[in-house]
Design a protein around this motif. Structure first.
Motif, PDB file in Angstrom:
ATOM      1  N   ASP A 172       0.717  -1.136   0.015  1.00  0.00           N
ATOM      2  CA  ASP A 172       0.057   0.178   0.030  1.00  0.00           C
ATOM      3  C   ASP A 172       0.749   1.355  -0.093  1.00  0.00           C
ATOM      4  O   ASP A 172       0.478   2.325  -0.740  1.00  0.00           O
ATOM      5  N   THR A 173       2.129   1.221   0.803  1.00  0.00           N
ATOM      6  CA  THR A 173       2.753   2.342   0.927  1.00  0.00           C
ATOM      7  C   THR A 173       4.353   2.274   0.806  1.00  0.00           C
ATOM      8  O   THR A 173       4.709   1.004   1.459  1.00  0.00           O
ATOM      9  N   VAL A 174       5.102   2.813   0.067  1.00  0.00           N
ATOM     10  CA  VAL A 174       6.503   2.814   0.321  1.00  0.00           C
ATOM     11  C   VAL A 174       6.926   4.169   0.646  1.00  0.00           C
ATOM     12  O   VAL A 174       6.475   5.078   0.400  1.00  0.00           O
ATOM     13  N   VAL A 175       7.804   4.169   1.733  1.00  0.00           N
ATOM     14  CA  VAL A 175       8.370   5.409   2.313  1.00  0.00           C
ATOM     15  C   VAL A 175       9.888   5.351   2.186  1.00  0.00           C
ATOM     16  O   VAL A 175      10.586   4.379   2.283  1.00  0.00           O
ATOM     17  N   VAL A 176      10.219   6.527   1.722  1.00  0.00           N
ATOM     18  CA  VAL A 176      11.714   6.621   1.543  1.00  0.00           C
ATOM     19  C   VAL A 176      11.997   8.112   1.882  1.00  0.00           C
ATOM     20  O   VAL A 176      11.374   9.112   1.641  1.00  0.00           O
ATOM     21  N   MET A 177      13.264   8.428   2.269  1.00  0.00           N
ATOM     22  CA  MET A 177      13.796   9.637   2.477  1.00  0.00           C
ATOM     23  C   MET A 177      14.894   9.982   1.457  1.00  0.00           C
ATOM     24  O   MET A 177      15.556   9.265   1.122  1.00  0.00           O
ATOM     25  N   LEU A 178      14.425  11.138   0.978  1.00  0.00           N
ATOM     26  CA  LEU A 178      15.292  11.463  -0.322  1.00  0.00           C
ATOM     27  C   LEU A 178      16.400  12.650   0.079  1.00  0.00           C
ATOM     28  O   LEU A 178      16.265  13.623   0.535  1.00  0.00           O
ATOM     29  N   HIS A 179      17.644  12.078  -0.405  1.00  0.00           N
ATOM     30  CA  HIS A 179      18.765  12.788  -0.142  1.00  0.00           C
ATOM     31  C   HIS A 179      19.119  13.603  -1.120  1.00  0.00           C
ATOM     32  O   HIS A 179      19.255  14.691  -1.317  1.00  0.00           O
ATOM     33  N   TYR A 180      19.559  12.819  -2.084  1.00  0.00           N
ATOM     34  CA  TYR A 180      19.866  13.542  -3.532  1.00  0.00           C
ATOM     35  C   TYR A 180      19.753  12.364  -4.612  1.00  0.00           C
ATOM     36  O   TYR A 180      20.161  11.179  -4.256  1.00  0.00           O
ATOM     37  N   LEU A 181      19.275  12.499  -5.655  1.00  0.00           N
ATOM     38  CA  LEU A 181      19.274  11.398  -6.839  1.00  0.00           C
ATOM     39  C   LEU A 181      19.203  12.227  -8.251  1.00  0.00           C
ATOM     40  O   LEU A 181      18.802  13.385  -8.474  1.00  0.00           O
ATOM     41  N   ASN A 182      19.541  11.144  -9.118  1.00  0.00           N
ATOM     42  CA  ASN A 182      19.688  11.462 -10.484  1.00  0.00           C
ATOM     43  C   ASN A 182      18.217  11.854 -11.178  1.00  0.00           C
ATOM     44  O   ASN A 182      17.209  11.267 -10.614  1.00  0.00           O
ATOM     45  N   ASP A 183      18.212  12.715 -12.189  1.00  0.00           N
ATOM     46  CA  ASP A 183      16.954  13.062 -12.596  1.00  0.00           C
ATOM     47  C   ASP A 183      16.032  12.086 -12.884  1.00  0.00           C
ATOM     48  O   ASP A 183      14.750  12.002 -12.830  1.00  0.00           O
ATOM     49  N   GLU A 184      16.742  10.970 -14.128  1.00  0.00           N
ATOM     50  CA  GLU A 184      15.694   9.935 -14.389  1.00  0.00           C
ATOM     51  C   GLU A 184      14.895   9.143 -13.278  1.00  0.00           C
ATOM     52  O   GLU A 184      13.749   8.743 -13.164  1.00  0.00           O
ATOM     53  N   ALA A 185      15.833   8.682 -11.989  1.00  0.00           N
ATOM     54  CA  ALA A 185      15.245   8.047 -10.923  1.00  0.00           C
ATOM     55  C   ALA A 185      14.139   9.133 -10.331  1.00  0.00           C
ATOM     56  O   ALA A 185      13.166   8.493  -9.817  1.00  0.00           O
ATOM     57  N   LEU A 186      14.621  10.370 -10.219  1.00  0.00           N
ATOM     58  CA  LEU A 186      13.638  11.338  -9.559  1.00  0.00           C
ATOM     59  C   LEU A 186      12.206  11.143 -10.240  1.00  0.00           C
ATOM     60  O   LEU A 186      10.973  11.198  -9.566  1.00  0.00           O
TER      61      LEU A 186
END
Length: 311
Positions: A140-154
């Protein structure tokens, strides 16, 4: 303060406490109190602080310790919106640093995934495959904390966020403290980085406390049942009938090494590379039942009294 998450209740008036997740550099003698504000900081309440948990890992001495503080809000007549910590004797000035309180959902039969921290580079096509697998597993839900990420994955993250599957919470780009480190293998700091990561696990534990089932896995990890039963079905039809007092289940991990070459026939990552190692006991992961669990980290679960973690 990274975030503040209330007790999971269906109505805010039933909430007894708020947990604040921090990397703490205070001294042993430091004493804090909670400053709790309503909307527009028009109302204020001050309450005592207790420590819910202190992360301890291999007797290391980090600069900043992952810690959870608990603030009581049971008798407050207004809805708490913002919360901060001050040392004893310091006033709850409206200008004190605060964070907005998150009120998590109660999802009675919900399945959640804690993906911890997203950073650096993630292959966007592999990421899509991972999310679609979680949908197939009735997550139902995935939780993630976003540090920094490449544009395609974002962009993939933003798509599944719009679909309502993914909850993204911030992790600051500049890590607090003086210790120079990051989450990449080349900048992982032996004593500090496990505490940095534990903040994400603490966050998941509180955010998903109202769910029936939670797994802590990374974006390159899959929990696979022999006949591809969903996590919920596996829990209710296989695991709990055998282990009715279970708080958590621990799974050993096999590695599928892409450098060994393509060993399958299908186009997907998970079906191209089917040659694997034997299950490795030292890299196990957990699926746990929040209402039966006292404490979690990436590889450990502490059950509440009367319940057991099964390996």
């Amino acid at each position: 303060m990274f975030n503040a998450i209330a007790e999971a209740q269906s109505e805010w008036r039933s909430v007894d406490y708020v947990v604040i997740n921090v990397l703490d550099g205070s001294t042993f003698q430091s004493k804090f109190q909670c400053c709790i504000f309503g909307r527009n900081r028009s109302n204020m309440h001050r309450s005592e602080v207790s420590v819910k948990d202190i992360f301890q890992h291999r007797f290391m001495q980090p600069e900043l310790t992952a810690k959870q503080y608990m603030c009581q809000v049971k008798n407050i007549t207004f809805k708490p919106i913002h919360i901060g910590l001050v040392e004893n004797g310091v006033s709850c000035d409206p200008c004190v640093t605060v964070t907005t309180i998150i009120y998590p959902l109660v999802v009675e039969h919900g399945a959640g995934i804690c993906a911890k921290i997203a950073f650096d580079y993630l292959n966007h096509t592999n990421l899509i495959e991972w999310f679609e697998y979680q949908i197939m597993m009735e997550v139902d839900t995935v939780v993630v904390m976003l540090h920094y990420l490449n544009d395609e994955a974002l962009k993939v993250f933003q798509y599944y966020q719009r679909k309502g599957l993914l909850t993204i919470l911030p992790y600051p780009l500049k890590l607090p403290g003086k210790t120079d480190r990051g989450f990449e293998s080349t900048s992982w700091q032996f004593e500090q980085s496990d505490h940095d990561e534990q903040i994400a696990v603490y966050t998941c534990q509180e955010f998903l406390q109202g769910y029936e089932l939670v797994a802590i896995i990374d974006f390159d990890e899959y929990i696979v049942q022999d006949t591809f039963k969903s996590y919920k079905t596996m829990l209710k039809t296989e695991l709990l009938p055998l282990y009715p007092q279970a708080a958590a289940f621990t799974f050993n991990v096999s590695f599928f090494i892409t450098d060994w070459g393509v060993s399958g026939l299908e186009p997907l990552l998970t079906s191209q590379y089917v040659k694997r190692t034997n299950p490795r006991y030292e890299r196990y992961k957990n699926m746990y039942i929040p209402k039966r669990t006292q404490y979690v980290n990436t590889h450990e679960v502490q059950a509440k009294s009367g319940y057991t973690r099964y390996i």
